[in-house]
Design an enzyme around this catalytic site. Structure first.
Site, mmCIF file in Angstrom:
data_model
loop_
_atom_site.group_PDB
_atom_site.id
_atom_site.type_symbol
_atom_site.label_atom_id
_atom_site.label_comp_id
_atom_site.label_asym_id
_atom_site.label_seq_id
_atom_site.Cartn_x
_atom_site.Cartn_y
_atom_site.Cartn_z
ATOM 1 N N LEU A 153 0.858 -1.170 0.000
ATOM 2 C CA LEU A 153 0.000 0.000 0.000
ATOM 3 C C LEU A 153 0.893 1.218 0.000
ATOM 4 O O LEU A 153 1.826 1.262 0.787
ATOM 5 C CB LEU A 153 -0.869 0.010 1.251
ATOM 6 C CG LEU A 153 -1.977 -1.022 1.250
ATOM 7 C CD1 LEU A 153 -2.580 -1.138 2.626
ATOM 8 C CD2 LEU A 153 -3.042 -0.632 0.251
ATOM 9 N N LEU A 164 -10.896 2.232 0.170
ATOM 10 C CA LEU A 164 -10.470 0.880 -0.186
ATOM 11 C C LEU A 164 -8.961 0.692 0.017
ATOM 12 O O LEU A 164 -8.159 1.408 -0.547
ATOM 13 C CB LEU A 164 -10.826 0.632 -1.661
ATOM 14 C CG LEU A 164 -10.462 -0.753 -2.190
ATOM 15 C CD1 LEU A 164 -11.145 -1.836 -1.392
ATOM 16 C CD2 LEU A 164 -10.819 -0.838 -3.651
ATOM 17 N N ASP A 165 -8.581 -0.287 0.812
ATOM 18 C CA ASP A 165 -7.180 -0.633 1.030
ATOM 19 C C ASP A 165 -6.341 0.523 1.556
ATOM 20 O O ASP A 165 -5.136 0.579 1.355
ATOM 21 C CB ASP A 165 -6.531 -1.166 -0.259
ATOM 22 C CG ASP A 165 -7.230 -2.408 -0.761
ATOM 23 O OD1 ASP A 165 -7.753 -3.169 0.067
ATOM 24 O OD2 ASP A 165 -7.245 -2.618 -1.978
ATOM 25 N N GLU A 166 -7.019 1.458 2.227
ATOM 26 C CA GLU A 166 -6.276 2.633 2.675
ATOM 27 C C GLU A 166 -6.451 2.884 4.168
ATOM 28 O O GLU A 166 -6.136 3.946 4.657
ATOM 29 C CB GLU A 166 -6.739 3.875 1.890
ATOM 30 C CG GLU A 166 -6.327 3.894 0.446
ATOM 31 C CD GLU A 166 -4.894 4.375 0.255
ATOM 32 O OE1 GLU A 166 -4.303 4.939 1.178
ATOM 33 O OE2 GLU A 166 -4.369 4.168 -0.851
#
Lengths: 278, 278, 278, 278
Positions: C190, C221-223
C-alpha cells in the site's frame, strides 16, 4: 514448474558444460534452465539442468555417461513425481504448515504418511487425509523402534524423509540407510546453543535474534549440511516461552523452504556443504 | 530528539511508576516518553523517562531518591552531550562508517579521538578532523600498552569507548575500570564460531547466514551483554573472503545501531542481559 | 501472557501518567507493563497498561474517569477473552494458517466461525472444528448479501472480524457498523500497485521485493490505518505466479502478526495512523 | 574475483548454451561460472559467462558471432577495469559510503570524479582523493547546465554514472546519450509515494516499513528498470525526519549493492526489467 531435471556431479575439468549441452542438443532437448557451480577449493563441478518434455528420451543418460568422466554422478529426476514421509513427535507447527501447503498444492510431492512416536498429531494428519502411524518408542529399545519405523517406511518407499520436529535421535545404521535422504529442522543457530533448553539459554543470554536451520541428517547430531537458515528479531520483553514461540514461526518457514528446494531437486551435497540452486 | 533522560533501576515493588511520575509532575516537568520493564525472573524494575526542558530542575534527583527504595540507582543524562573515543586496529569499515555518520550529524555525541594500535587509519580519521593516536603494542607488554591507552583516555574522559574492530583483548583491570562503558562489535554469531578464522569456519560449514553482534565488553571474551544483532544472507557461491566482506557490512550496520542506542541512553544492563528501549 | 489491559486515549496534558498510575496504585493493582506515546503533531496521548489480577476491581474505571480529562476514552479488555469471526473467499493460505495457530493455542481468542461467499473452504474449517457459513453473493445485490452476513455476525457478536483474503468490498454502512473492528490483509505494498493483477504488475515492473500489509478496513479501499507490513525478496526468475506464491507466504505471516497484536489489544488508532505497542 | 566476463543477449533457440560453450572450449578457455536465463514471456535468452585468463584470446568474439544468431548482442568486459563518475547534490550519506568502500578496495572500479550542482561535498570527496567538480545549475537553463556536465563527463569517459542522491532531472537527450549507463537511488518504494516529501507522506500514512530502490535512469522519472530494493522496519514512534534517517541507511546499502552488481557486470536489461545474476 520445471519437470525434467538432471543432476551432474563430477571432478571439474574443461569443457564439461559444452559436453553436457552437446548431448542434450543432439537429443533435441530444450534447456529451460542451467545452473552450475565449481567448488574451487576442491575442483569439483556440479550442474543442474532443467529441460522441457514429458519424458527424457532414451539414451540421454547413457550418452552423458559416455561423454563425461567416469567419476561423474549423473542423476535424473522428474519433479512433481517425488514422495515424502513426514516424521514428527508432538509439536504441530511444522507438520501443520507442511500439510496445509500440501493441501494447497504448494508441495511438489506426494505426502504419503506421517509417522510419530506419539499419537496426538493423528487428528491433524487425518484432517488432511494423510495416513498417520503412531509408533511408540516406549518400553522398547532404539533398535526395535527403528525396525518398526523402517517397516512402515518400506511400505511407502519415499524419496525423502522430512523430520518436522521429530525429537528422537537415529542410530548410525538408520542414518546410513537413508543417506542424504533425511532432512531436519533445528531450533536456534547451528552450532550455537547446542544442548537442552536452547530457548532458555537464548533468553538468559539476552539474544536479539532467534533462528532456525534446516539441514541434512548425518551421524553428527545437528551438524549435517545446512540447507536453509533464517532468523526473527526478538528483544528483552520476550520470555523464554515467547522466544520459543517466535522460534516456531521461523522453524516452519525454514523447513517449508528446505522441503521445496529438496523436492525441486535444487540441492547438491559436496564436501559437507550444500550447493543450493535457488 | 529527546534531551533530558532519567534512568531508574531498582527492585520491583508496587507504585514505582506512580511515585516517579509524581515527582516529575510536582516539579512541573513534561514527560515526552516513558518506557518501563519488569524482569519477572528477578523482580527487577527499570525505567527510562525523557522529559522536556533545557535542564533538569534542582531537587528532582533528590526527591526521586527520597521517594524510591534505597537500592534504586537513579541516573540522569543529557542526550547530545555525550562523548566517545573510538578504538580500532587496521580495518576501516566500522570506523569509517561511524566517522561519516558523525560528520553527517547522525551521532549524538562528540567523537573526541580515535586510538589505534596501528597507524594506517590515521588519514581516515584526520579526513574527518578527528584526532588520531597510534599506540603501538609492539615490543611492550599488555600492561604497559594499556597504561598508554589509559593515559590518552584520561586526557579525553569519554562517556563511552567504542571498539570498532579493535583486535586486542583488554585485561580484567582495564575492563573493570571502564565497566559498562566499552562496547564491541563481533563478527558472526555469539556464541557460535568462537575462535580464529570464523569466516573460514562459516564457509566450511556452508552457512546460509552471516551475522554480527554488538555487546558490552566484560571479562568473558565476546560474551558480554548483547546490545544488537543482525544478519545477512549468503550462499554456496560466497568464498570465505566474500563471506567476510558481507560480514563487514553487517558489522558496520549493527555497530552504528548500538552506538546510537548507547548515546541516546536507551540501554540498561541487568543480570547479564540488556534491556533496550528502542 | 498479560490478562487485564487498560487503553487510555486523550488529549495530552501534564501529569497524565501520574494520575493514571495513582489510581491504579490506590486500588492496589500491580502494573506489569506500561506503554505510552504522545503524538506531538496533534498533542495526543495514548497509554496501554497491563496489570496483574484475575479481574479489575470495581471503581477503577470510574476513578480514572474522574481523574482524567472529560475527553479521555478509557477502555478495559481482558486478554484471552476475545472472540473473532474470520471471513475468506476461496484462498486457503491465510485461513489455514490462522486455524492452525488457533488449534495450537497461539491465538488468544475464540475463533467462533468462518464466513465465506464460497463453499470450498468448508472442509478446512471443519477439520479444525470451526463452524463454517457459506453465504453466496450470487444473484443477490450487495445490500442483501451484507444483511445475510450481518445476521450470522449478530449470532456470534465477535469482538473483531478478520478478513483472511475476503475478496469482496463492503458498503460504507457495513464498515461504519463495525468501525475499527475489521482488519484486512492486502497483497503487495500500500499504496503501490493498486488495481487488478498486482503480481502481474509487479512481475512486469521487475520488482525485487514482494510485500503485504495488514490494515483496518475503512471506507477508503485498502487505505485504512496500517497495522503491520513485511516483505520477501524475489528476483527475475520468479514468474508472476511464483511472485504471488511468495506473496501468499508474506500475507499469512503479516496477517497472523496483526491478529495477535489486535487480540492482545496492542493497537491504538489515532488520526488515521496506528500506534502499535509491540 | 572474476575477471573476464561475456554478456550474451539474443532471441531464444535450441542449443545456445551448447554453441557458446563449444566456442569457449575450442579456444581453451576455462569457464568459472555460467548463468543463463530465458524470459519465456518473450522467448529471450541472456547468459553471463566468466572465464579464467588475463585476457580474452583473439577470435573468441568473432567465432561467437559466427556461431550465434545475427540478432545476438555479444559484449565482453574486464571486471576491475571499469570506471565511474558519481553525481550528487548535497546529501553526503550515499556518496560517503561509496567513497569509503572505494578506499577500502570494495568497489571494483576507478572512481574518477564526483560532480555536484553544489559545493558542500567537496571536502568529503577530496578527503578520499577523488576530484570534485561543482557545476552550479543556478542562473542557467537545463540545457546549458547539462552541456557543462557533459563536458566534464567527456573528460573522464566513465563506463557508468552513479547518481548518489543527485536531485536534478535529466533531459531526454541526456538520458539517451548515456542509455543504460546511469543508475539512481530512490527513497521509499517505487512506484509508491511518488511526489514531494515522500517521508512526510509515509509518516502520515503510518507505514511500518521504509524502503529504497536502485534503478536505471530512463525517461520515465523514477520508473527505469529496478536493480535492487530493500526495506527497514519503522514504527509509530518515528517522526518524519527519523523515517528519512532510516531511509538514508537503506538508500546507502541498496545503492552500494547496485553499484557492485553493475561493476561486476551482473545486470542485463530486457523488456523494461533487469535480470540480475547474483
Amino acid at each position: 514448474m520445471e519437470k525434467q531435471v538432471l543432476h551432474i556431479d563430477c571432478p571439474d575439468e574443461k569443457g564439461l558444460v559444452y559436453r553436457i549441452t552437446e548431448v542434450l542438443y543432439r537429443h533435441g532437448l530444450n534447456i529451460v534452465s542451467n545452473q552450475e557451480f565449481v567448488d574451487t577449493t576442491t575442483d569439483h563441478f556440479v550442474m543442474r539442468t532443467a529441460f522441457e518434455g514429458e519424458e527424457t528420451p532414451n539414451g540421454v543418460l547413457e550418452d552423458l555417461r559416455t561423454s563425461l568422466p567416469n567419476e561423474a554422478d549423473i542423476r535424473h529426476a522428474e519433479i512433481g513425481d517425488r514422495s515424502i514421509v513426514i516424521m514428527a513427535t508432538k509439536e504441530p507447527h511444522c507438520l501443520g504448515d507442511l500439510l496445509l501447503r500440501y493441501s494447497n498444492g504448494e508441495i511438489p510431492a506426494d505426502v504419503q504418511a506421517v509417522i510419530s512416536n506419539h499419537d496426538n498429531l493423528r487428528s491433524l494428519s487425518e484432517a488432511f487425509d494423510v495416513p498417520f502411524h503412531a509408533i511408540s518408542h516406549e518400553k522398547i529399545d532404539r533398535k526395535t523402534h527403528e525396525a518398526k519405523v523402517e517397516e512402515v517406511l518400506e511400505q511407502y518407499q519415499p524419496d525423502y524423509i522430512v523430520l518436522a520436529k521429530y525429537m528422537r535421535i537415529f542410530s548410525s545404521d538408520f542414518v546410513d540407510r537413508y543417506k542424504d535422504k533425511i532432512i531436519n529442522i533445528h531450533h536456534s543457530f547451528l552450532p550455537a546453543f547446542i544442548g537442552a533448553n536452547p530457548y532458555q539459554q537464548a533468553f538468559e543470554r539476552g539474544v536479539k535474534i532467534i533462528g532456525a536451520t534446516a539441514h541434512f541428517v548425518t551421524d553428527d547430531l545437528d551438524e549435517g549440511p545446512i540447507i536453509a537458515q533464517d532468523v526473527m528479531p526478538v528483544n528483552h520483553s520476550y520470555t523464554a516461552e515467547e522466544m520459543a514461540s517466535a522460534g516456531r514461526d521461523v522453524e516452519k518457514t525454514v523447513l517449508a523452504k528446505a522441503v521445496k528446494l529438496l523436492l525441486e531437486e535444487r540441492i547438491f551435497i559436496h564436501n559437507g556443504r550444500t550447493i543450493v540452486f535457488e
